[in-house]
Design an enzyme around this catalytic site. Sequence first.
Site, PDB file in Angstrom:
ATOM      1  N   LYS A   1       6.694   3.872  -4.122  1.00  0.00           N
ATOM      2  CA  LYS A   1       6.682   2.436  -4.426  1.00  0.00           C
ATOM      3  C   LYS A   1       7.800   2.096  -5.418  1.00  0.00           C
ATOM      4  O   LYS A   1       8.449   1.048  -5.307  1.00  0.00           O
ATOM      5  CB  LYS A   1       5.325   2.034  -5.010  1.00  0.00           C
ATOM      6  CG  LYS A   1       4.286   1.680  -3.960  1.00  0.00           C
ATOM      7  CD  LYS A   1       4.498   0.257  -3.496  1.00  0.00           C
ATOM      8  CE  LYS A   1       3.677  -0.269  -2.366  1.00  0.00           C
ATOM      9  NZ  LYS A   1       2.807   0.495  -1.583  1.00  0.00           N
TER      10      LYS A   1
ATOM     11  N   LYS B   1       0.996  -1.224   6.906  1.00  0.00           N
ATOM     12  CA  LYS B   1       1.182  -2.676   6.820  1.00  0.00           C
ATOM     13  C   LYS B   1       2.585  -3.041   6.375  1.00  0.00           C
ATOM     14  O   LYS B   1       3.177  -3.996   6.855  1.00  0.00           O
ATOM     15  CB  LYS B   1       0.168  -3.247   5.826  1.00  0.00           C
ATOM     16  CG  LYS B   1      -1.224  -3.332   6.407  1.00  0.00           C
ATOM     17  CD  LYS B   1      -2.265  -3.658   5.358  1.00  0.00           C
ATOM     18  CE  LYS B   1      -2.919  -2.398   4.861  1.00  0.00           C
ATOM     19  NZ  LYS B   1      -4.311  -2.523   4.449  1.00  0.00           N
TER      20      LYS B   1
ATOM     21  N   LYS C   1       4.070   7.032   9.223  1.00  0.00           N
ATOM     22  CA  LYS C   1       2.733   6.523   9.545  1.00  0.00           C
ATOM     23  C   LYS C   1       2.744   5.025   9.850  1.00  0.00           C
ATOM     24  O   LYS C   1       3.631   4.293   9.403  1.00  0.00           O
ATOM     25  CB  LYS C   1       1.783   6.817   8.391  1.00  0.00           C
ATOM     26  CG  LYS C   1       2.073   6.041   7.133  1.00  0.00           C
ATOM     27  CD  LYS C   1       0.895   6.070   6.175  1.00  0.00           C
ATOM     28  CE  LYS C   1       1.207   5.202   4.968  1.00  0.00           C
ATOM     29  NZ  LYS C   1       0.096   4.877   4.134  1.00  0.00           N
TER      30      LYS C   1
HETATM   31  P1  TYM Z   1      -5.139   1.476   2.671  1.00  0.00           P
HETATM   32  O1  TYM Z   1      -5.625   0.090   2.498  1.00  0.00           O
HETATM   33  O2  TYM Z   1      -3.671   1.693   2.764  1.00  0.00           O
HETATM   34  O3  TYM Z   1      -5.790   2.104   3.970  1.00  0.00           O
HETATM   35  C1  TYM Z   1      -7.187   2.072   4.177  1.00  0.00           C
HETATM   36  C2  TYM Z   1      -7.649   3.335   4.858  1.00  0.00           C
HETATM   37  O4  TYM Z   1      -6.938   3.519   6.078  1.00  0.00           O
HETATM   38  C3  TYM Z   1      -6.295   4.785   6.068  1.00  0.00           C
HETATM   39  N1  TYM Z   1      -4.987   4.656   6.735  1.00  0.00           N
HETATM   40  C4  TYM Z   1      -4.555   5.503   7.683  1.00  0.00           C
HETATM   41  N2  TYM Z   1      -5.127   6.596   8.218  1.00  0.00           N
HETATM   42  C5  TYM Z   1      -4.439   7.253   9.184  1.00  0.00           C
HETATM   43  N3  TYM Z   1      -3.225   6.855   9.622  1.00  0.00           N
HETATM   44  C6  TYM Z   1      -2.614   5.763   9.108  1.00  0.00           C
HETATM   45  N4  TYM Z   1      -1.429   5.375   9.561  1.00  0.00           N
HETATM   46  C7  TYM Z   1      -3.275   5.036   8.075  1.00  0.00           C
HETATM   47  N5  TYM Z   1      -2.966   3.937   7.336  1.00  0.00           N
HETATM   48  C8  TYM Z   1      -4.023   3.729   6.514  1.00  0.00           C
HETATM   49  C9  TYM Z   1      -6.114   5.147   4.601  1.00  0.00           C
HETATM   50  O5  TYM Z   1      -6.013   6.539   4.419  1.00  0.00           O
HETATM   51  C10 TYM Z   1      -7.367   4.586   3.999  1.00  0.00           C
HETATM   52  O6  TYM Z   1      -8.430   5.493   4.150  1.00  0.00           O
HETATM   53  N6  TYM Z   1      -5.669   3.254  -1.939  1.00  0.00           N
HETATM   54  C11 TYM Z   1      -6.365   2.977  -0.697  1.00  0.00           C
HETATM   55  C12 TYM Z   1      -7.504   1.991  -0.852  1.00  0.00           C
HETATM   56  C13 TYM Z   1      -8.502   2.419  -1.867  1.00  0.00           C
HETATM   57  C14 TYM Z   1      -9.484   3.442  -1.692  1.00  0.00           C
HETATM   58  C15 TYM Z   1     -10.199   3.491  -2.937  1.00  0.00           C
HETATM   59  C16 TYM Z   1      -9.807   4.307  -0.666  1.00  0.00           C
HETATM   60  C17 TYM Z   1      -8.640   1.909  -3.099  1.00  0.00           C
HETATM   61  N7  TYM Z   1      -9.676   2.545  -3.766  1.00  0.00           N
HETATM   62  C18 TYM Z   1     -11.243   4.396  -3.118  1.00  0.00           C
HETATM   63  C19 TYM Z   1     -10.850   5.217  -0.850  1.00  0.00           C
HETATM   64  C20 TYM Z   1     -11.549   5.257  -2.077  1.00  0.00           C
HETATM   65  C21 TYM Z   1      -5.373   2.385   0.260  1.00  0.00           C
HETATM   66  O7  TYM Z   1      -4.356   1.857  -0.129  1.00  0.00           O
HETATM   67  O8  TYM Z   1      -5.747   2.431   1.559  1.00  0.00           O
END
Ligand code: TYM
Length: 329
Positions: free
Chosen positions: A111, A197, A194
């Site tokens: 980031k 968004k 990957k």
């Molecule tokens: P985020 O919002 O980017 O994504 C949400 C969930 O989707 C999974 N994910 C993916 N899995 C496989 N392939 C992909 N291309 C892909 N893109 C996203 C992510 O691994 C995630 O499980 N920091 C986290 C959000 C968060 C969180 C937490 C998660 C905040 N606090 C506590 C678990 C526990 C995030 O940015 O995910």
Amino acid sequence: METVLSGIRSTGNLHLGNYYGALRNFIKMQEEYQCFFFIADYHSLTTHPNPHEMHGNVRNVLTEYLAAGIDPDKATIYVQSDVPEIPELYLLLNMHAYLGELSKTASFKEKARKQPENVNAGLLTYPTLMAADILIHNAHKVPVGKDQEQHLEMTRKFARRFNNFYQVEYFREPAAFNFGEDLLKIPGLDGSGKMGKSEGNCVFLADDAKTIEKKVKRALTDAGPTTPNSTKPDYIENLFTILKVVSTPEVVTHFEEKWNTCDIRYGDLKKQLAEDIIRATSPIRERIIDIQNNEAYLAKVTKEGAEKARISAAKTLREVREIMGFKKF
Ligand code: TYM
């Protein structure tokens, strides 16, 4: 019963990566575990979203969570900013999180490279906020995609450090979890890493059939293999990876064989891929349309979710404050 906790950032619509990486298994988990699923709106602030878009983004993720099959009667679903115990635990954990380790986190470095004009403290302490999300319910398991593995490792480190420092056995060390399967990384359609968004390479759960067809058609391919049984280049492997999650094993085998004998026609592969993505996502899309304007339902779900989440969160915070030495006059 074991506790499962997971979240999704409210930075836009949900895509296939979110669904197959995490969400699809949330739906199975709610049958067997005590589940807390939340919308991480505080986390979205690290990239300075437009205030006029904040609420709409939370609303989209909430709608899509529900449309994908999260059942508020089985799981507790809430918005992070409705639970003030989370930022308080975040503050307390930050006193035991160190600059060296935070600045070495892969997501921070990435980031900082992407938004050099906005390397804020929230970005640096993102892993502590994520640890607070998880530890506030002392969760056993955290369903995530492969990209979140390092954050989970840091949560375990913070939990261990707290226990050691205060000489208690209080926090559990939560495990990354994908319902018995390996953690997944769903690739994007652009041949790069990957699906994400901020990468502009997503198929969204809310996309209609025409949009999906168009996106899949545009995916990078080449002139096709010329040597039997050759290794696939990354951008072709990516299409197969997506095919594996949306299609049947027979379909995958069929195209693998075509690849191996150099008879593959990418037009056929893409047609099949688009068809199977549409089949998988269109029921979700229909429910999104059903739910999205149901103000009363969304208000009820978030109100009840926050109430349930706060019972568990308040208990943890009370105990943590006690361990750390806070006392009332
Ligand atoms: P985020 O919002 O980017 O994504 C949400 C969930 O989707 C999974 N994910 C993916 N899995 C496989 N392939 C992909 N291309 C892909 N893109 C996203 C992510 O691994 C995630 O499980 N920091 C986290 C959000 C968060 C969180 C937490 C998660 C905040 N606090 C506590 C678990 C526990 C995030 O940015 O995910």
